[in-house]
Design a protein around this motif. Structure first.
Motif, PDB file in Angstrom:
ATOM      1  N   ASP A 179       0.641  -1.325  -0.218  1.00 36.41           N
ATOM      2  CA  ASP A 179       0.578   0.064  -0.468  1.00 36.41           C
ATOM      3  C   ASP A 179       1.242   1.526  -0.154  1.00 36.41           C
ATOM      4  N   LYS A 180       2.273   1.209  -0.434  1.00 37.90           N
ATOM      5  CA  LYS A 180       2.723   2.405  -0.612  1.00 37.90           C
ATOM      6  C   LYS A 180       4.026   2.668  -1.758  1.00 37.90           C
ATOM      7  N   THR A 208       8.504   7.364   1.325  1.00 44.38           N
ATOM      8  CA  THR A 208       7.477   6.636   0.612  1.00 44.38           C
ATOM      9  C   THR A 208       6.229   7.691   0.728  1.00 44.38           C
ATOM     10  N   LEU A 209       5.247   7.014   0.618  1.00 42.68           N
ATOM     11  CA  LEU A 209       3.826   7.589   0.169  1.00 42.68           C
ATOM     12  C   LEU A 209       2.680   6.542   0.474  1.00 42.68           C
ATOM     13  N   SER A 210       1.435   6.994   0.754  1.00 46.40           N
ATOM     14  CA  SER A 210       0.706   5.950   0.723  1.00 46.40           C
ATOM     15  C   SER A 210      -0.422   5.908  -0.745  1.00 46.40           C
ATOM     16  N   ILE A 211      -0.608   4.752  -0.894  1.00 44.96           N
ATOM     17  CA  ILE A 211      -1.444   4.798  -2.320  1.00 44.96           C
ATOM     18  C   ILE A 211      -2.973   5.787  -1.658  1.00 44.96           C
ATOM     19  N   LEU A 258       6.375  11.172 -15.521  1.00 46.80           N
ATOM     20  CA  LEU A 258       5.354  10.506 -15.294  1.00 46.80           C
ATOM     21  C   LEU A 258       5.261  11.396 -13.770  1.00 46.80           C
ATOM     22  N   VAL A 259       3.792  11.880 -13.559  1.00 46.01           N
ATOM     23  CA  VAL A 259       3.724  12.727 -12.738  1.00 46.01           C
ATOM     24  C   VAL A 259       2.839  12.430 -11.522  1.00 46.01           C
ATOM     25  N   ILE A 260       2.669  12.343 -10.418  1.00 43.38           N
ATOM     26  CA  ILE A 260       2.199  11.442  -9.496  1.00 43.38           C
ATOM     27  C   ILE A 260       1.419  13.241  -8.897  1.00 43.38           C
ATOM     28  N   ASN A 268      -2.665  18.844   3.981  1.00 47.12           N
ATOM     29  CA  ASN A 268      -3.489  18.334   3.133  1.00 47.12           C
ATOM     30  C   ASN A 268      -3.882  19.353   1.964  1.00 47.12           C
ATOM     31  N   GLN A 269      -2.525  19.415   1.321  1.00 46.78           N
ATOM     32  CA  GLN A 269      -2.305  20.408   0.183  1.00 46.78           C
ATOM     33  C   GLN A 269      -2.274  19.222  -1.077  1.00 46.78           C
ATOM     34  N   GLU A 270      -2.507  19.200  -1.964  1.00 46.74           N
ATOM     35  CA  GLU A 270      -2.308  19.005  -3.389  1.00 46.74           C
ATOM     36  C   GLU A 270      -1.273  18.984  -3.737  1.00 46.74           C
ATOM     37  N   LYS A 271      -0.123  18.317  -4.240  1.00 44.64           N
ATOM     38  CA  LYS A 271       1.171  18.394  -4.832  1.00 44.64           C
ATOM     39  C   LYS A 271       1.398  17.407  -5.822  1.00 44.64           C
TER      40      LYS A 271
END
Length: 125
Positions: free
Chosen positions: A35-36, A49-52, A83-85, A92-95
């Motif tokens: 899940d990462k 790491t970024l949570s899915i 590739l843009v994630i 709580n900001q969109e990045k």
């Protein structure tokens, strides 16, 4: 063991922008593990790491498309793919985290995009 089996889920990319401690155009590895979403800088080693669950969308674009959409300019390298994630940060900001690769990575970018986003839009024929 002299030779390790190559993990086909790991993608070699170049970091473009969005991560502290990673220089622009610096090589790194990306992989989805359970899940990462894991990003690993090679030397010196640094793992992010970024949570899915935080990921909003994954997009893959040719150089020209990327430059027009994100930099309002014309791309010049038709062999470079981005590739843009897009994700929601802990505050709580969109990045966005952006990577680039060559044509061989572009197929993997598209597979990752489809695997994550799926074909969720309805349409009529």
């Amino acid at each position: 063991m002299l030779f390790k089996k190559k993990n086909k889920d790991i993608i070699n990319v170049m970091h473009y922008q969005g991560l502290e401690g990673f220089n622009q155009d610096y090589p790194c590895l990306i992989e989805i593990k359970d899940d990462k979403f894991e990003i690993k800088k090679i030397k010196p080693e640094l793992v992010v790491t970024l949570s899915i669950n935080q990921i909003i969308k994954i997009d893959s674009l040719k150089d020209n498309e990327f430059m027009q959409k994100y930099n309002n300019t014309v791309g010049t390298n038709n062999k470079k793919y981005y590739l843009v994630i897009t994700y929601i940060s802990k505050d709580n900001q969109e990045k966005e985290i952006i990577f680039w690769g060559t044509a061989s990575e572009a197929i993997k970018f598209d597979n990752l995009k489809f695997k994550f986003n799926g074909n969720t839009e309805n349409y009529s024929l």
